[in-house]
Enzyme design. Sequence first.
Site, mmCIF file in Angstrom:
data_model
loop_
_atom_site.group_PDB
_atom_site.id
_atom_site.type_symbol
_atom_site.label_atom_id
_atom_site.label_comp_id
_atom_site.label_asym_id
_atom_site.label_seq_id
_atom_site.Cartn_x
_atom_site.Cartn_y
_atom_site.Cartn_z
ATOM 1 N N LEU A 19 -2.408 2.708 0.389
ATOM 2 C CA LEU A 19 -3.125 1.340 1.713
ATOM 3 C C LEU A 19 -2.477 2.160 2.623
ATOM 4 O O LEU A 19 -1.513 0.613 2.896
ATOM 5 C CB LEU A 19 -3.337 0.338 1.103
ATOM 6 C CG LEU A 19 -4.031 -0.621 1.495
ATOM 7 C CD1 LEU A 19 -4.912 -0.473 1.898
ATOM 8 C CD2 LEU A 19 -4.299 -1.796 0.733
ATOM 9 N N HIS A 20 -2.462 3.399 3.606
ATOM 10 C CA HIS A 20 -1.465 3.190 4.792
ATOM 11 C C HIS A 20 -2.860 3.098 5.346
ATOM 12 O O HIS A 20 -3.788 2.271 5.750
ATOM 13 C CB HIS A 20 -1.322 4.855 4.774
ATOM 14 C CG HIS A 20 -1.752 5.701 4.609
ATOM 15 N ND1 HIS A 20 -3.029 6.103 5.301
ATOM 16 C CD2 HIS A 20 -2.478 6.713 3.823
ATOM 17 C CE1 HIS A 20 -3.717 6.747 4.757
ATOM 18 N NE2 HIS A 20 -3.576 7.490 3.738
ATOM 19 N N ALA A 21 -2.204 3.204 6.781
ATOM 20 C CA ALA A 21 -3.303 2.795 8.488
ATOM 21 C C ALA A 21 -5.143 2.794 8.314
ATOM 22 O O ALA A 21 -5.365 2.160 8.143
ATOM 23 C CB ALA A 21 -2.523 3.620 9.597
#
Lengths: 90, 161
Positions: A19-21
């Site tokens: 769940l990155h940018a």
Amino acid sequence: MSESSNNRRAVRLPEGVDLHARPAGALVRAAAAFQATITLSAGEKCADAKSILQVLALGATGGSEVAVAADGSDASEALEAISGLLTTLS
Amino acid sequence: MYWLPWCTAAWFVSRRAGFVVEPGGGRAALITAGTSDLPVADEARMLLEATGVEARLVFVVPNGIPDEAGRFAREPREVPGVLFVGVHLESKGVVVLADIGSAILSVRAVLNDGMADGVTAVLADAPLVEGAIAAAVTASIGGDVEAVRAAAEEAWNVRKL
């Protein structure tokens, strides 16, 4: 905040998709469309799904479980949408 | 151009193969002044693009805060020592984030000079990069000036680890 099991659901992120940018941005934009308060929990952390910093700070990794809770007039729709989004992130 | 002796910051980009920035519909402008803040603003811009917010860097001069039509100063002008990043909310206003110290004084001087008619500008008390990310994403989903300022200032309370 008390929640019934109806407005809380555990989902699993796709393998290999943290769940990155980019997914976090998509999630926050989707969450903003709802009046409901939407909370994500991963491990011992929880985040307001409408706060990009809180979502990023969750540090949720691909394949891990994330609990989604929603509270408000459109909670069931929000739960459906956010749960669906989390499981189909790419 | 005047360079402060400690202005040696630089940045590089490392992306995995096949990474593509996909615009998600949001738009923001990062407003910079001076020379030392460009790497900071660029870092914010790149992270914003990753979140799906189309971001662009805008140089601003004293009195160069955008008017309600979104017009900015045409000519970049250096303002040595000033370090601030702003989030431009289309025609609704500007939320400015500034580095600590003299930048605060400089930004206040700019803001006190007055905005174009109808433009609200506020100074947020927030860490630069994290605040800019939070502010721009909130702006991109329709937040007003106060919502954007609140999002930026929330950065103080979000632990990274």
